[in-house]
Design a protein around this motif. Structure first.
Motif, PDB file in Angstrom:
ATOM      1  N   LYS A 369       0.795  -1.089  -0.101  1.00  0.00           N
ATOM      2  CA  LYS A 369       0.209  -0.029  -0.005  1.00  0.00           C
ATOM      3  C   LYS A 369       0.781   1.327  -0.110  1.00  0.00           C
ATOM      4  O   LYS A 369       1.728   1.339   0.896  1.00  0.00           O
ATOM      5  N   VAL A 370       0.827   2.093  -1.009  1.00  0.00           N
ATOM      6  CA  VAL A 370       1.527   3.383  -1.173  1.00  0.00           C
ATOM      7  C   VAL A 370       0.963   4.538  -1.049  1.00  0.00           C
ATOM      8  O   VAL A 370      -0.212   4.702  -1.573  1.00  0.00           O
ATOM      9  N   LEU A 371       1.446   5.455  -0.260  1.00  0.00           N
ATOM     10  CA  LEU A 371       0.962   6.837  -0.043  1.00  0.00           C
ATOM     11  C   LEU A 371       1.774   7.906  -0.678  1.00  0.00           C
ATOM     12  O   LEU A 371       3.074   7.443  -0.486  1.00  0.00           O
ATOM     13  N   LEU A 372       1.282   8.787  -1.554  1.00  0.00           N
ATOM     14  CA  LEU A 372       1.960   9.974  -1.854  1.00  0.00           C
ATOM     15  C   LEU A 372       1.625  11.014  -1.374  1.00  0.00           C
ATOM     16  O   LEU A 372       0.542  11.463  -0.959  1.00  0.00           O
ATOM     17  N   CYS A 373       2.656  12.147  -0.915  1.00  0.00           N
ATOM     18  CA  CYS A 373       2.442  13.248  -0.579  1.00  0.00           C
ATOM     19  C   CYS A 373       3.304  14.367  -1.026  1.00  0.00           C
ATOM     20  O   CYS A 373       4.767  13.949  -1.352  1.00  0.00           O
ATOM     21  N   ALA A 374       3.096  15.502  -0.932  1.00  0.00           N
ATOM     22  CA  ALA A 374       4.158  16.827  -1.172  1.00  0.00           C
ATOM     23  C   ALA A 374       3.831  17.881  -0.259  1.00  0.00           C
ATOM     24  O   ALA A 374       2.667  17.907   0.286  1.00  0.00           O
ATOM     25  N   PRO A 375       4.672  18.882  -0.049  1.00  0.00           N
ATOM     26  CA  PRO A 375       4.312  19.887   1.048  1.00  0.00           C
ATOM     27  C   PRO A 375       3.393  21.173   0.552  1.00  0.00           C
ATOM     28  O   PRO A 375       2.835  21.601   1.398  1.00  0.00           O
TER      29      PRO A 375
END
Length: 735
Positions: A369-375
């Motif tokens: 399970k992959v989560l992606l984020c950015a500021p």
């Protein structure tokens, strides 16, 4: 009632009902008996209750849902004195344990002295039927609290301290607050209370304290460290801290040195020695960088489970997608899947996105399970577009809420971790130390962590040097993609960006590519050319819109070539004053229907509605939209952001500014079809390579630099990065 929105009014009356109260911050909605009508008043009025007499100072505003309200900026209160007011007050439930029947018995027994007797003579109150001795003591305690916070608010108002601070101070110190402040006014500088050192110093001067008062010197040391967090430093060299503090206080250094020594001894401040240099930290920043280091070292010792047969999996993707990964790309994919942690860095055109997409594909195919984020919101949106996967801002991912001081609190933390096997963070160069600490606190044990960013871009706005420190520590797996791919080699934006970051002279004389340089020798000529390009030439030649395609990036806000003046000039041409268009003054700007605007900070409370009917909250720092509606009387506006429309009230409105031009710093995480950037002899602190490189790499299809080639080369040659004092690299290098 016809009222001027900006005029300050005085409103007096008796509180008839309390519609709403937030006990955390004192925000209250009351119904007030006016001369001829009931008036709704809102504002910080802690513990105000039915029956009290209040004198409010503020303005009338129109709320879109609740109509006209009186917004109080200050409140003076007095307890009810007549029998009717006292009875209403006690019957309202203001004092726990007293209902209407008991209130009637008390007023019958004590008359106009009821409140005084309740507070000061509980034994006499205990003789009333239905009131025990314990209950009488509790009533006395409750009333003393009401009186205490009223006295505190009056005391603080004499120093022009807002009532909302009184709530936090009273919650911290209770009825002893004034005594504590009289003993040491600098307790108000505590980060949780939020008052400035200057305000506390004003109270100290009123108390005739000496300039070398030990409380004053200790508070000044912390003030200097906190102030330098705004410049990106998580710590300061000891000698520099002493120098700055002694100058601030006009005291001999020996006095400051003595106070610093005491603070280090009692743990109020922390000291670390790196390369024979003593660095001083606040306890919060020391804890933050220490925690990051310890948590990353744990991830290195106990990595996520290796994914097997990576080579064959890579070959399978290459055949399926008809792609051939470069050797460094393959190395990055292997490191991410086998070591459990990776820092992936590289400039434009080096294949970061292609590499990242391969990592995501292989992780998902392996059941992860992959989560992606950015500021930022724009960076997260761009990440979604490039990967085809849903990406969130870091704040959204951690489920942010805000406390009474508007400081972020995250629901996701070490006690309530993220539900994922792998976390991928993009644009890490923009992530500051405190936010990164919060992110990895929520990271599950043995979770795979992949950090993506370009360390040659500008560092984070907040304190810390996270990406550079991680790379320079040489303790984490790092892959820097260096090869520019053939299709990217055709872009002069890409090749010149790499020349700039390597300190080489960029190609400036090409007239048939995507990177153009126009030589102009004065600020006025540069400004005229930038404005003409954005309002006429690029539209005529390429069909580019100044609203949706072109972005002016300037190193500065000030002066002829600053964003303030460029925005004014562009607006006057493409969206000039027109009686058919409503406009509104915000801060130093005039915003008009049709203007291009930018959100200048994260605001998670702004409501929006999408075209498909979906609704939600939150507009983020750097989001760009079009002002579609302005109501000058209510000061409510609507802004169109991509596929959604957001509603701004008067308070949120201050987050908006014109966006035809923005600073290079503000553009981080964004990309634009065409970028126009003035280049001249700006202030020395703005004439450096990373700033130029960051501006250049914001352009997708066209970049035009307008200015002096000598100034351009000064920026290219100046590789003196902004100096930031931090401890993360050294903490990571410790065994």
């Amino acid at each position: 009632m016809n009222t001027n929105n900006n005029e300050l009014y005085e409103l007096c009356g008796q509180v008839e009902s309390v519609v709403f109260r937030n006990d955390d911050n004192g925000y209250t909605v009351i119904e007030l008996a006016g001369e001829s009508e009931m008036i709704t008043a809102v504002g910080t009025m802690p513990l105000v209750n039915v029956g009290e007499q209040v004198k409010l100072y503020g303005t009338y505003k129109n709320h879109p849902s609740y109509g006209q309200q009186f917004v109080a900026s200050a409140c003076e209160r007095s307890m009810p004195e007549n029998l009717d007011g006292i009875l209403k007050y006690l019957s309202s439930g203001a004092i726990k344990g007293i209902g209407p029947a008991t209130a009637q018995r008390l007023v019958s027994a004590f008359g106009s002295d009821t409140l005084t007797v309740l507070e000061t003579d509980p034994m006499r109150v205990a003789k009333i039927k239905g009131i025990s001795q314990d209950k009488a003591l509790d009533i006395s305690h409750q009333l003393s609290q009401v009186v205490g916070i009223r006295e505190l608010m009056a005391y603080l108002s004499s120093f022009s301290i807002d009532a909302r601070y009184a709530v936090a101070i009273w919650k911290t110190f209770g009825n002893q607050a004034i005594s504590y402040i009289e003993e040491n006014p600098f307790i108000l500088c505590d980060e949780n209370l939020g008052l400035s050192f200057e305000t506390a110093d004003l109270i100290a001067q009123h108390q005739n304290r000496s300039e070398d008062d030990r409380f004053r010197v200790r508070a000044a040391l912390i003030h200097v460290l906190n102030h330098n967090k705004l410049n990106g430093h998580t710590c300061l060299p000891k000698d520099k801290l002493i120098d700055v503090t002694s100058n601030l206080l006009s005291l001999e250094k020996i006095c400051v040195e003595s106070a610093l020594s005491d603070m280090l001894e009692d743990g109020s401040l922390m000291c670390e020695i790196f390369s024979d240099k003593e660095l001083i930290f606040t306890t919060a920043m020391h804890t933050s960088e220490r925690y990051i280091s310890a948590r990353l070292q744990m991830l290195l010792r106990y990595p996520a489970t290796k994914i097997q047969s990576v080579d064959s999996k890579i070959e399978k993707i290459e055949k399926r997608d008809n792609i051939e990964y470069a050797s460094l790309q393959k190395k990055a994919i292997k490191e991410a899947l086998q070591k459990g942690m990776l820092v992936l860095t590289g400039g434009p055109g080096t294949g970061k996105t292609t590499t990242l997409n391969a990592i995501i594909t292989l992780l998902k195919e392996s059941g992860q399970k992959v989560l992606l984020c950015a500021p930022t919101g724009r960076a997260a949106q761009r990440m979604s577009e490039l990967t085809g996967e849903k990406a969130k801002t870091i704040h959204r991912l951690l489920e942010v809420s805000f406390d009474i001081e508007d400081k972020p609190q995250f629901k996701k933390n070490e006690h309530n971790m993220l539900n994922c096997d792998a976390l991928i963070v993009d644009e890490v160069s923009m992530v500051d130390c405190v936010l990164f600490e919060s992110l990895i606190r929520a990271l599950p044990l043995s979770c795979r962590l992949i950090l993506v960013g370009d360390c040659d871009q500008l560092p984070s706005v907040g304190a810390g040097n996270v990406l550079s420190d991680l790379i320079n520590s040489e303790k984490l797996p790092v892959v820097e993609l260096k090869e520019i791919f053939r299709q990217s080699m055709e872009s002069l934006i890409v090749t010149n960006a790499h020349k700039i970051v390597n300190g080489e002279t960029p190609t400036l004389n090409c007239v048939d590519n995507d990177f153009f340089f126009i030589q102009k020798n004065s600020m006025e000529e540069i400004s005229d050319t930038v404005v003409d390009l954005c309002t006429r030439r690029l539209k005529d030649a390429y069909g580019y819109s100044c609203i949706s395609d072109i972005q002016i990036l300037s190193p500065t806000k000030k002066g002829v070539l600053g964003t303030f003046e460029l925005n004014r000039r562009i607006q006057s041409i493409i969206n000039a004053k027109d009686n058919s268009k409503n406009e509104i003054n915000v801060n130093y700007y005039t915003l008009r229907v049709g203007d291009k605007v930018m959100q200048n900070k994260n605001n998670y409370n702004i409501n929006w509605v999408k075209d498909n009917g979906e609704y939600g909250e939150g507009i983020f720092n750097g989001d760009i939209g079009i002002l579609t509606e302005v109501n000058p009387s209510t000061r409510f506006v609507k802004v169109r952001f991509d596929d959604k429309t957001a509603l701004y009230d008067q308070d949120a409105l201050t987050d908006l500014e014109p966006a035809y031009a923005c600073t290079v710093h503000k553009s981080q995480g964004n990309e634009f079809e065409a970028v126009v950037m003035p280049v001249f002899n700006f202030a020395p602190q703005l004439m450096y390579r990373n700033l130029l490189y960051t501006g250049v790499t914001r352009a997708k299809k066209m970049l035009i630099l307008v200015g002096d080639s000598r100034a351009l080369m000064r920026m290219v040659e100046n590789n003196r990065r902004i100096l930031r004092y931090s401890g993360l690299k050294e903490f990571l290098q410790e065994e």
